[in-house]
Scaffold this motif. Sequence first.
Motif, PDB file in Angstrom:
ATOM      1  N   ASN A 229     -12.791-108.116  34.002  1.00 52.93           N
ATOM      2  CA  ASN A 229     -13.451-109.313  34.812  1.00 52.93           C
ATOM      3  C   ASN A 229     -13.341-108.948  36.330  1.00 52.93           C
ATOM      4  OD1 ASN A 229     -10.401-108.783  35.438  1.00 52.93           O
ATOM      5  ND2 ASN A 229      -9.901-110.754  34.854  1.00 52.93           N
ATOM      6  N   ARG A 230     -13.178-107.784  36.778  1.00 52.15           N
ATOM      7  CA  ARG A 230     -13.371-107.618  38.423  1.00 52.15           C
ATOM      8  C   ARG A 230     -14.704-106.965  38.558  1.00 52.15           C
ATOM      9  NH1 ARG A 230      -7.461-104.386  38.227  1.00 52.15           N
ATOM     10  NH2 ARG A 230      -6.273-105.999  38.899  1.00 52.15           N
ATOM     11  N   PRO A 231     -15.283-107.401  39.722  1.00 54.27           N
ATOM     12  CA  PRO A 231     -16.530-106.601  40.292  1.00 54.27           C
ATOM     13  C   PRO A 231     -16.014-105.374  40.414  1.00 54.27           C
ATOM     14  CG  PRO A 231     -15.890-108.454  41.569  1.00 54.27           C
ATOM     15  CD  PRO A 231     -14.720-108.279  40.749  1.00 54.27           C
ATOM     16  N   ILE A 232     -17.245-104.394  40.151  1.00 50.41           N
ATOM     17  CA  ILE A 232     -17.156-102.945  40.264  1.00 50.41           C
ATOM     18  C   ILE A 232     -18.122-102.436  41.363  1.00 50.41           C
ATOM     19  CG2 ILE A 232     -17.564-100.620  39.187  1.00 50.41           C
ATOM     20  CD1 ILE A 232     -17.204-102.147  36.510  1.00 50.41           C
ATOM     21  N   HIS A 233     -17.524-101.752  42.239  1.00 51.36           N
ATOM     22  CA  HIS A 233     -18.572-100.752  42.999  1.00 51.36           C
ATOM     23  C   HIS A 233     -18.196 -99.539  42.670  1.00 51.36           C
ATOM     24  CE1 HIS A 233     -20.470 -99.509  46.787  1.00 51.36           C
ATOM     25  NE2 HIS A 233     -19.444 -98.679  47.118  1.00 51.36           N
ATOM     26  N   LEU A 234     -19.623 -98.793  42.600  1.00 52.16           N
ATOM     27  CA  LEU A 234     -19.881 -97.486  42.184  1.00 52.16           C
ATOM     28  C   LEU A 234     -20.174 -96.728  43.432  1.00 52.16           C
ATOM     29  CD1 LEU A 234     -20.181 -95.011  40.057  1.00 52.16           C
ATOM     30  CD2 LEU A 234     -22.599 -95.954  39.769  1.00 52.16           C
ATOM     31  N   LEU A 274     -20.783-106.247  35.265  1.00 50.30           N
ATOM     32  CA  LEU A 274     -19.602-106.095  36.297  1.00 50.30           C
ATOM     33  C   LEU A 274     -20.179-105.380  37.634  1.00 50.30           C
ATOM     34  CD1 LEU A 274     -16.733-105.339  33.982  1.00 50.30           C
ATOM     35  CD2 LEU A 274     -17.418-107.820  34.862  1.00 50.30           C
ATOM     36  N   LEU A 275     -21.076-104.402  37.641  1.00 48.61           N
ATOM     37  CA  LEU A 275     -21.405-103.851  38.748  1.00 48.61           C
ATOM     38  C   LEU A 275     -22.223-104.716  39.812  1.00 48.61           C
ATOM     39  CD1 LEU A 275     -21.596-100.710  39.343  1.00 48.61           C
ATOM     40  CD2 LEU A 275     -23.680-100.706  38.787  1.00 48.61           C
ATOM     41  N   VAL A 276     -21.603-104.843  40.715  1.00 47.55           N
ATOM     42  CA  VAL A 276     -22.170-105.702  42.061  1.00 47.55           C
ATOM     43  C   VAL A 276     -22.697-104.728  43.162  1.00 47.55           C
ATOM     44  CG1 VAL A 276     -20.642-107.420  41.687  1.00 47.55           C
ATOM     45  CG2 VAL A 276     -19.984-105.658  43.144  1.00 47.55           C
ATOM     46  N   SER A 277     -22.596-103.374  43.012  1.00 46.11           N
ATOM     47  CA  SER A 277     -22.896-102.726  44.237  1.00 46.11           C
ATOM     48  C   SER A 277     -22.850-101.065  43.997  1.00 46.11           C
ATOM     49  CB  SER A 277     -22.317-102.907  45.652  1.00 46.11           C
ATOM     50  OG  SER A 277     -20.709-102.951  45.196  1.00 46.11           O
TER      51      SER A 277
END
Length: 313
Positions: A229-234, A274-277
């Motif tokens: 449920n958390r946004p992910i930054h890769l 979930l990937l936002v960036s």
Amino acid sequence: MTNACSRFIKSKNVSVVGIPINAGQPREGVEKGPAKLIEFGLLNQLEEMGWTTEHKDNEKLVASLKPSDDPDVLNLKQPKWVSAVTQSISEQVRQSAMDGKFVLTLGGDHSLGLASVSGIFAAYPDACLIWVDAHSDINTPASSPSGNIHGCPIAFLTGIAEDHPDFRWVKPCLDAQRLVYIGLRDVDVGEKKIIKDHNIKAFSMHHVDKWGIGKVLDMALNHVNPDRNRPIHLSFDVDALDPSVAPSTGTPVRGGLTFREGHYICEALAESGLLVSADIVEVNPDLEDENAAFQTIQVGCSLARCCLGEALL
């Protein structure tokens, strides 16, 4: 085939942010990476996938922020330039994220993580970070053998680094338990101690060999994002890939991720919704020969496309 937008990114708008910086390490050429990825047609490729693109190359901004004098401070090289660039561009990243756009950051050396992670976590305070790299980039100014800032961003972002006058703007935004590494294989002695002392989850190439990339990524997500449920930054450093896959990078290390393993990470994170960036960093077209540079640029573009939903079927 492309997948739908994530649960956080409601419309297919992507902000492509160039950070053409080389000040975080000693090799020139890496500042040309963002322009080469664009020249290769990255924006058109994303538009063909149904994304609306906006692009900031930031070349004039980065040049304008170069100080006339930038001596070493507390062991770190070119701290004023790195600090000025990353602080300025972190606000661009934050604004694009707040506007609900996917943020794709192109580097440039990995010191730019100070900008991208600060900006994304300002917009998504509960985000988590997946750092795909041969190196852990968690040296503090005191522990860094080289003083190159591309080896230090995580230490500042987690608040582990000692006080440094040029980086007081960096708010410790990253809980060490919301950080996971994949692909490590060249970690300094001081960094190994930091990782152990702070109980940071790290998957080296040994773990990828042992369990396979699918299980490693599942384990990584179970640690930093157990409820999904958390946004992910890769943040993806192309030197995580084996040099046979991405040769034109400043600190290549043999025994890295295969082409498919690297792409699987991006595909699976996009598929998670979930990937936002994402950052694609350390493409240096001036290293190796023209064919090697072309190959590395091509890989950088395909990783970016996978982050934005390109799939094999």
